[in-house]
Each structure stands twice: as structure tokens, then as C-alpha cells.
Write a protein that holds these residues in place. Sequence first.
Motif, short mmCIF file in Angstrom:
data_model
loop_
_atom_site.label_atom_id
_atom_site.label_comp_id
_atom_site.label_asym_id
_atom_site.label_seq_id
_atom_site.Cartn_x
_atom_site.Cartn_y
_atom_site.Cartn_z
N ASP A 154 -21.80 -13.12 -1.94
CA ASP A 154 -20.70 -11.74 -2.22
C ASP A 154 -20.06 -11.75 -1.37
OD1 ASP A 154 -22.57 -11.67 -0.10
OD2 ASP A 154 -23.37 -9.76 -0.29
N LEU A 155 -19.33 -13.20 -0.62
CA LEU A 155 -18.02 -13.14 0.30
C LEU A 155 -17.35 -12.26 0.07
CD1 LEU A 155 -18.51 -16.33 0.93
CD2 LEU A 155 -20.00 -14.93 2.13
N THR A 156 -16.86 -11.23 0.94
CA THR A 156 -15.87 -10.52 0.92
C THR A 156 -14.57 -10.92 1.22
OG1 THR A 156 -15.84 -9.87 2.94
CG2 THR A 156 -17.23 -8.26 1.56
N GLY A 178 -12.42 -10.55 3.02
CA GLY A 178 -11.72 -10.07 4.78
C GLY A 178 -12.77 -11.27 5.15
N GLU A 179 -13.68 -11.68 5.09
CA GLU A 179 -15.18 -13.30 5.85
C GLU A 179 -14.17 -13.92 5.14
OE1 GLU A 179 -19.44 -10.55 5.21
OE2 GLU A 179 -18.52 -11.41 3.75
N PHE A 235 -25.67 -14.60 17.90
CA PHE A 235 -25.77 -14.43 16.30
C PHE A 235 -26.74 -14.37 15.36
CE2 PHE A 235 -23.97 -16.42 12.05
CZ PHE A 235 -22.59 -15.41 12.43
N GLU A 250 -12.64 -10.03 14.77
CA GLU A 250 -13.01 -10.48 13.33
C GLU A 250 -14.35 -10.15 12.99
OE1 GLU A 250 -10.40 -8.92 10.88
OE2 GLU A 250 -9.29 -8.87 13.24
N ILE A 251 -14.95 -11.38 12.91
CA ILE A 251 -16.64 -12.06 13.41
C ILE A 251 -17.24 -10.36 13.55
CG2 ILE A 251 -18.48 -13.22 12.98
CD1 ILE A 251 -16.64 -15.60 14.14
N LEU A 252 -16.43 -9.88 14.25
CA LEU A 252 -17.89 -8.93 14.52
C LEU A 252 -17.84 -7.07 13.42
CD1 LEU A 252 -19.81 -7.64 16.19
CD2 LEU A 252 -18.44 -7.15 18.35
N MET A 286 -21.57 -16.35 7.25
CA MET A 286 -22.32 -15.23 7.38
C MET A 286 -20.98 -14.33 8.59
SD MET A 286 -26.09 -16.54 8.53
CE MET A 286 -26.63 -15.10 7.94
N TYR A 287 -20.58 -12.92 7.74
CA TYR A 287 -19.54 -12.71 8.60
C TYR A 287 -18.35 -13.11 9.43
CZ TYR A 287 -24.53 -11.01 10.04
OH TYR A 287 -25.58 -10.73 9.67
N GLY A 288 -17.95 -14.05 7.78
CA GLY A 288 -16.72 -15.08 8.43
C GLY A 288 -16.79 -15.84 9.72
N ILE A 348 -10.60 -13.97 16.85
CA ILE A 348 -11.58 -14.41 15.66
C ILE A 348 -13.38 -13.79 15.74
CG2 ILE A 348 -12.04 -16.36 14.39
CD1 ILE A 348 -9.82 -18.09 14.80
N THR A 408 -11.22 -14.87 7.78
CA THR A 408 -11.98 -14.78 9.40
C THR A 408 -12.57 -15.97 9.01
OG1 THR A 408 -12.43 -12.45 9.54
CG2 THR A 408 -13.04 -14.00 10.52
N ARG A 452 -21.53 -5.00 7.20
CA ARG A 452 -22.85 -5.17 6.72
C ARG A 452 -23.69 -4.42 6.96
NH1 ARG A 452 -22.46 -8.89 2.10
NH2 ARG A 452 -20.37 -10.16 2.38
N VAL A 505 -27.53 -11.39 13.38
CA VAL A 505 -28.28 -11.85 11.53
C VAL A 505 -29.57 -10.82 11.54
CG1 VAL A 505 -29.30 -13.42 10.23
CG2 VAL A 505 -27.43 -13.93 11.50
N ASN A 549 -16.37 -7.16 11.00
CA ASN A 549 -17.67 -8.46 9.69
C ASN A 549 -18.99 -7.71 8.97
OD1 ASN A 549 -14.58 -9.05 7.78
ND2 ASN A 549 -15.41 -10.99 8.99
N TRP A 550 -19.54 -7.82 10.70
CA TRP A 550 -20.80 -7.49 10.27
C TRP A 550 -21.20 -6.36 10.74
CZ3 TRP A 550 -23.58 -4.48 14.70
CH2 TRP A 550 -24.70 -5.14 14.54
#
Lengths: 169, 212
Positions: free
Chosen positions: A128-130, A132-133, B74, B113-115, A78-80, B110, A136, B121, B78, B117-118
Motif C-alpha cells: 500500500d505504498l503511497t 509520496g513514499e 527508525f 520527507e520520511i518523517l 517504510m515511510y519512503g 529527505i 521519497t 501513517r 515503527v 510520511n511517518w
Amino acid sequence: MRTIIHDLQEQEFAGWLGDTAQEEVTVISDSGAIRSCMGCFGCWTRTPGTCVIKRDGYDNLGELFSRSDELMIISKCMYGSYSPFVLNVLNRSLSYMLPYFVTTHGETHHRPRYKHQFKLSVHFYGSDLTEGEQHTARMLVAANGLNLYSSENNVYFHTSPQHIKEALQ
Amino acid sequence: MNIALINGSPKPNGSNSGILLSMLEPLIADGNELHPYTPNKRPLTPEEYSELCRMDVLVLAFPLYYDGIPSHLFQLLVTLEGYLKTEREREIYVYALINNGFYEGQQNHIAVEILKNWCARAGVHFGQAIGQGAGEMLGSLDKVPLGRGPLKNLGRAMYSLAESIQSRSAGESLLFSPNFPRFAWKFYSTRSFWHRTARENGLKPKDLRRRM
């Protein structure tokens, strides 16, 4: 011993161990009872080596890690990152390390509590992982491996849990 | 603007994330409505998730956990992604105030980067993150003005973040260590924090190394 942390439903995971049932395996799954780390550092300064949250069954993860030859994580990506349950388990395992710091290659890390190393294998799933994810997630596992003093790290991406099952059997 | 200040620390009280938010607040209070949220005390209600969808800016303050975002925050993200996808009617910018226990703030990269990516989405804009190393020092520096002494780098980053928030624009994420020598920080953390806390709990320093 192999320790498996997964975020699948019990029914979904049933039958996964197959022939590997011959080896010693400990499975950490979502019982619905897990509480979140409170950030109290009690596992370092009140009950060193164990979490102070005692009633949910997830208080001895650090000791469990110290007996594991392999730590296998099966998680939705989830989001990497890992899914909330897997993250929660990892957060609660802080007692595996010591609070003290050591500087290696210009970076600070915690000192290990145990003279022990395990192999870290992470199986992420998601349809559907990108890119980028995935990038990460690879960085995350590498950083976790460094902080946990793992002997090696392996990261795999699968489109579904079923594909992980097929890959493991 | 309506700005949500979300304290993502798992600590119910006395968190470093709370300290960082309290430093930011006066820099962005002018002309804006600030709305504090404390999921560290109780989970957000459905009404609060809907409120977040009506904000112009979300500021997330949290400590680095396992090189990423703490699990309870987290889970909030979600859940919030789901609300944003159905209820968001305006452009929302997201900013982050991260602190980590290690000396090097760079280790927050990291989580940033997770943030990001969130945000992709959830359909919101990532604005900027700042990441303070040696975050546990903050509690003992309450007499030090922001931008001075050990908080010099933090001050520079905090002003940059405040400017980005005020203009709802994206800025370069700034990850930094305190203006304090690493060897002194290590010595201080061992003697004045871990060993002192152990003694307060009736333990000897050697007890902290206990193996199960």
C-alpha cells in the motif's frame, strides 16, 4: 561479486538464489544479533576501515562493499525509507567512506576510501505504498548512490517479496 | 501542554541532538511540561510508548544517517506507529531538530520527507523541522550565544520552531548551513577533529585512509 542485503526471514529467502548460485554472492540477513551504530566514529578514527563493534558479525561491511560489483537491497519500504534492519546494516557500513570531505556540485560529501564503484539496485516491497513514499524512496536511493559513489542506481517497487523473487528469476 | 523531547542520537552522551534540545528547552518551558526521553541510552518501555500517545507535542532530535533517520530511532517510530494507532486520543503535533555532518543543512530534506510520511501513517500532524548543517561544530560552540556568530541561522530557526511548538501550528521547515565559511569548516574538521582524534587514539593521520 554481488552483495545482497535483505530483511526477509531465512525461510522466506530460501531458494531465491536459484541459478545465480553459480556466481559469487554474499547475503547479509538478519541473524538477530546486529547491534546499532553508536555514532562513535570509531570506524574512522580508532579502527579505520572496520566497525568497532566486533562480536555481531556485521563489522566488515565497508570492506565487503569494496569487493562488490553490485549491491542489491531488498527491503520493505517504510515511510519512503528502508526497514530498520536494512537501515542498521547501512548505518554500520560507514567505514566504506573516509571521514574527509569533498565538495561536488556545491554539495559536501565524504571522500571514498576505495577506488571502487558498484551498481546499486534497490527492490522495495509493500502493498500500500503511497506516491509520496515512492517519491521519497527514489530520492533516498539517489542520495545514497551519490554518497556511495555508485556507478548506477536502480529502484524498483513490488507489492510483495514474492513478486521480487519472480522478477529476479 | 505535555511535550516529549526525544533524543534520537545513537550517542549515549555528548550528542549534538542533546545540545540542540538543550537550546530549545528554555524557549518552550514556560507553561509546558517537558518530558525527556533518551532511547539512545536504553530502548523505550511499553509504558513510555503509551506515555508518548498522551503527549500534545513530540519533538524528535536526531542526526542525519545515510540521508535518513538512524536505525534505532527508525525502529522506535515503527513501534510508536502501532501504539498511536490504538492508544492515541488527542491531536499530536510532531517537530524535528535534525543535524547533519555535511556542511549543507539542505541535505536533511529527505529525512524531513520520511518523517512527514511517518506522520501520515501514524495519524499525527507534522509541524515543522529545522536542519542544521555541519552539526559536529555544535560541541565546540558552547560559549557562543544562540543567534550570534556561527549560530545566527540556528537561532532564527530555533525561535521559529519554538513559536510553532507553542502555538501547535505548522511552519515552513528551515534547512540551513552554519554562518561559517565552508572552506574554514573543512579545514577545521580535518585538522582539529579527525586528525586530533586519530592522534588521541594512537594513530597517524595517514592511518585513517587504511584499506582492508
